[in-house]
Scaffold this motif. Structure first.
Motif, PDB file in Angstrom:
ATOM      1  N   GLY A 195       2.650   7.728   0.103  1.00  0.00           N
ATOM      2  CA  GLY A 195       2.120   7.377   1.413  1.00  0.00           C
ATOM      3  C   GLY A 195       2.759   6.127   1.989  1.00  0.00           C
ATOM      4  O   GLY A 195       3.039   6.047   3.190  1.00  0.00           O
ATOM      5  N   LEU A 196       3.040   5.129   1.133  1.00  0.00           N
ATOM      6  CA  LEU A 196       3.687   3.902   1.602  1.00  0.00           C
ATOM      7  C   LEU A 196       5.106   4.179   2.096  1.00  0.00           C
ATOM      8  O   LEU A 196       5.569   3.573   3.069  1.00  0.00           O
ATOM      9  CB  LEU A 196       3.709   2.861   0.478  1.00  0.00           C
ATOM     10  N   ALA A 197       5.790   5.090   1.418  1.00  0.00           N
ATOM     11  CA  ALA A 197       7.132   5.466   1.879  1.00  0.00           C
ATOM     12  C   ALA A 197       7.061   6.130   3.255  1.00  0.00           C
ATOM     13  O   ALA A 197       7.911   5.886   4.127  1.00  0.00           O
ATOM     14  CB  ALA A 197       7.781   6.405   0.867  1.00  0.00           C
ATOM     15  N   PHE A 198       6.032   6.943   3.483  1.00  0.00           N
ATOM     16  CA  PHE A 198       5.841   7.566   4.791  1.00  0.00           C
ATOM     17  C   PHE A 198       5.653   6.515   5.887  1.00  0.00           C
ATOM     18  O   PHE A 198       6.113   6.698   7.013  1.00  0.00           O
ATOM     19  CB  PHE A 198       4.619   8.488   4.772  1.00  0.00           C
ATOM     20  N   SER A 199       4.962   5.401   5.569  1.00  0.00           N
ATOM     21  CA  SER A 199       4.710   4.379   6.590  1.00  0.00           C
ATOM     22  C   SER A 199       6.008   3.750   7.086  1.00  0.00           C
ATOM     23  O   SER A 199       6.117   3.384   8.264  1.00  0.00           O
ATOM     24  CB  SER A 199       3.761   3.300   6.041  1.00  0.00           C
ATOM     25  N   VAL A 200       6.983   3.616   6.200  1.00  0.00           N
ATOM     26  CA  VAL A 200       8.292   3.089   6.612  1.00  0.00           C
ATOM     27  C   VAL A 200       8.997   4.108   7.506  1.00  0.00           C
ATOM     28  O   VAL A 200       9.596   3.754   8.533  1.00  0.00           O
ATOM     29  CB  VAL A 200       9.150   2.747   5.376  1.00  0.00           C
ATOM     30  N   VAL A 201       8.929   5.384   7.119  1.00  0.00           N
ATOM     31  CA  VAL A 201       9.568   6.446   7.905  1.00  0.00           C
ATOM     32  C   VAL A 201       8.955   6.520   9.304  1.00  0.00           C
ATOM     33  O   VAL A 201       9.674   6.721  10.300  1.00  0.00           O
ATOM     34  CB  VAL A 201       9.436   7.809   7.185  1.00  0.00           C
ATOM     35  N   VAL A 202       7.638   6.340   9.407  1.00  0.00           N
ATOM     36  CA  VAL A 202       6.963   6.367  10.714  1.00  0.00           C
ATOM     37  C   VAL A 202       7.562   5.332  11.653  1.00  0.00           C
ATOM     38  O   VAL A 202       7.860   5.619  12.822  1.00  0.00           O
ATOM     39  CB  VAL A 202       5.444   6.106  10.552  1.00  0.00           C
ATOM     40  N   MET A 203       7.751   4.102  11.150  1.00  0.00           N
ATOM     41  CA  MET A 203       8.270   3.037  12.010  1.00  0.00           C
ATOM     42  C   MET A 203       9.726   3.301  12.421  1.00  0.00           C
ATOM     43  O   MET A 203      10.127   2.978  13.539  1.00  0.00           O
ATOM     44  CB  MET A 203       8.162   1.684  11.309  1.00  0.00           C
TER      45      MET A 203
END
Length: 568
Positions: free
Chosen positions: A421-429
């Motif tokens: 999930g934390l990796a997804f947060s970087v991808v979102v930005m």
């Protein structure tokens, strides 16, 4: 005879719930008539109404502040972040009071009434003539009295959430017995389906409620939410005979402080090689709770459980001697600190979904047809759709298959789920930065072609990928954090554990507001602030790139910190 005795004990264990909980009359709960999904449905009902209310307000709040109260983008974003941060930090107080003194069910009931009062004030601020923003549909400056009542209503909702949110989720999870194999598996699914229900609430809040706010009025939307909450409070109370309750156990932070002080006092002693030599009180009753076994992490704290022969009466002094269970509970609390810090990047990312992402949407083409326009805040429903898609896939496909591969009852570990999930947060930005850069280029081309114009050529559907990825990430990070903070805290601190999870989002909102202030102060010196008075004069793409860089760096840094905790 021995076999018959064992069968009777198994039958007794199957009939009654010996996990420290009681029924509505204070007795050991009967397994067949209390708890599990029947009780959880009543809990989900009131949680659903609260989340519809929260998301319906939060999704469109920045639009209200900029359009009705005429605040600039920077001020409105900070006000939204401040309110969201307060709303998600108040549970730290509510969760502590519920665990220590009040109990989860009474706290939920009381805080729901406070929440209802906030919704009622919000409704009155739109209908009572003297409390309205102004006498006309549009006004350059709203009444001061309206501003006072409006923000008072919002912070009443924050206060209500403080007792409602942490206690309700832990109260729902309390309906499952961890020592019972079937109920334990259902409990693992509970957190997945809990968030599935929350996403349905987000979907309704960000579409139906926001549409009523934009097309009918904020007053009508507030009235709907008030009535819905009142009905769900009644339903929640009606289900009280089905619930399993846990009694408050006094100040839950005091034993942790006692362990730390006892360990410091005996810092010069050496830990015995055999953990059996450490102090523990034997269980005298099945309903008293669980004992925890000694672990190898944070060995320094084990010194608090060393028995000293030279001190008379030391067993009566908890500041000098602690049980192994108390020591292990303290280790659990200390071990969650790195995870909490790591997860702040998720909180910052979530904060953008209800602030700057919404202003992005407002600056894009919202028309579905010549006669229908999507409310800007409704595009956030794509995040809910992302979670609604990913949660069933995770629960019904990924978990069963991973159980067979890894042998782990959860499929994959909670920490691995959070890391994804934390990796997804970087991808979102990163995706948000690319989309915003394209929007700014198209806006500049439109100015060159037709001069200053209000025409918006880029479709709002360009924002769907970043919201979908945000929803995918939430199904891993936020659901994983909920399960982690519930599972990794002592039984007596479950509400506080849920509050710690919520504080990730709260602190993330405050950090987002702080970053906006710092970035604006630094970049305006160069003549063009990244976050200006309106979105077209800003450079949100650069701000998003900065958040992606900070998020990636922070994750690697905190991973190193966590390893240092394990080694120590």
């Amino acid at each position: 005879m021995e076999q018959e005795k064992e069968k009777r004990e198994e039958s007794e264990q199957e009939k009654w719930v010996y996990d420290g909980s009681v029924d509505s009359k204070g007795r050991v709960p009967l397994r067949a008539s209390t708890g599990v999904w029947i009780a959880s449905l009543f809990v989900l009902t009131i949680e659903f109404s609260e989340r519809v209310s929260y998301f319906g307000i939060a999704a469109n709040l920045i639009s209200y502040l900029t359009k009705v109260m005429n605040e600039d983008l920077k001020t409105a974003a900070k006000n939204v972040n401040c309110w969201a941060g307060t709303t998600t930090l108040m549970p730290l107080i509510g969760g502590f009071l519920a665990d220590a003194y009040i109990g989860r069910f009474p706290m939920v009931l009381f805080s729901s009434l406070v929440y209802l009062m906030g919704l009622s004030l919000l409704t009155m601020s739109q209908y009572i003539p003297s409390l309205k923003p102004c006498n006309t549909k549009t006004c350059s400056q709203p009444r001061k009295l309206h501003q006072v009542v409006f923000f008072l209503a919002l912070y009443c909702i924050s206060l209500g959430t403080g007792g409602h949110k942490p206690c309700l989720e832990s109260f729902g999870a309390d309906q499952f017995d961890e020592e019972h194999a079937k109920e334990r598996k259902k409990k693992m699914s509970f957190f997945n389906w809990w968030n599935f229900a929350l996403c349905i609430a987000l979907l309704l809040g960000a579409t139906v409620i926001v549409y009523v706010q934009d097309v009918v009025s904020w007053g009508a939307a507030s009235l709907i939410l008030t009535i819905l909450m009142a009905l769900c409070i009644i339903a929640f109370y009606v289900g009280k005979s089905f619930y399993r309750y846990r009694r408050p156990e006094g100040n839950t932070l005091k034993p942790i402080l006692q362990v730390l002080i006892a360990a410091i006092r005996k810092r010069k002693l050496s830990c015995p090689s055999n953990p059996a030599l450490l102090y523990e009180v034997p269980m005298s009753d099945k309903s008293q709770g669980r004992l925890l076994c000694n672990t190898s992490q944070l060995r320094f704290l084990d010194k608090a459980a060393i028995i000293e022969d030279i001190h008379v009466g030391q067993k009566d002094n908890p500041w000098r001697l602690a049980t192994v269970t108390r020591v292990e509970e303290t280790k659990l609390i200390l071990n969650i600190i790195p995870i909490w810090l790591t997860s702040l990047t998720t909180g910052i990312c979530v904060a953008q979904g209800s602030t700057l992402f919404v202003k992005q949407a407002a600056a894009m083409n919202l028309k579905l047809s010549n006669s229908f326009t999507i409310p800007a805040a409704s595009i956030s429903s794509a995040a809910a759709i992302g979670t609604l898609i990913s949660v069933p896939i995770y629960d019904k496909i990924i978990v069963p298959n991973m159980r067979r591969i890894t042998g782990n009852e959860r499929g994959i570990s909670i920490l691995r789920r959070i890391s994804i999930g934390l990796a997804f947060s970087v991808v979102v930005m990163i995706v948000a930065a690319l989309v915003e850069a394209k929007r700014l280029r198209m806006h500049e081309q439109e100015i060159l072609r037709a001069g200053e114009t209000d025409q918006k050529t880029m479709s709002v559907f360009w924002l769907i990928p970043q919201y979908l990825i945000l929803g995918f990430g939430d199904s891993f990070s936020l659901v994983g954090l909920q399960e982690y903070f519930y599972d990794q805290v002592p039984d007596s601190m479950r509400s506080l554990g849920m509050a710690l999870y919520l504080s990730v989002i709260g602190v993330g909102s405050f950090l987002s507001s702080f970053l906006i202030t710092i970035v604006d102060h630094v970049t305006e010196k160069n003549g063009k602030s990244w976050i200006g008075k309106d979105i077209n004069s800003s450079r949100l793409d650069r701000f998003y790139w900065m958040l992606a860089d900070v998020g990636g760096f922070l994750q690697y840094f905190i991973i190193l910190v966590r390893f240092s905790f394990i080694i120590f």
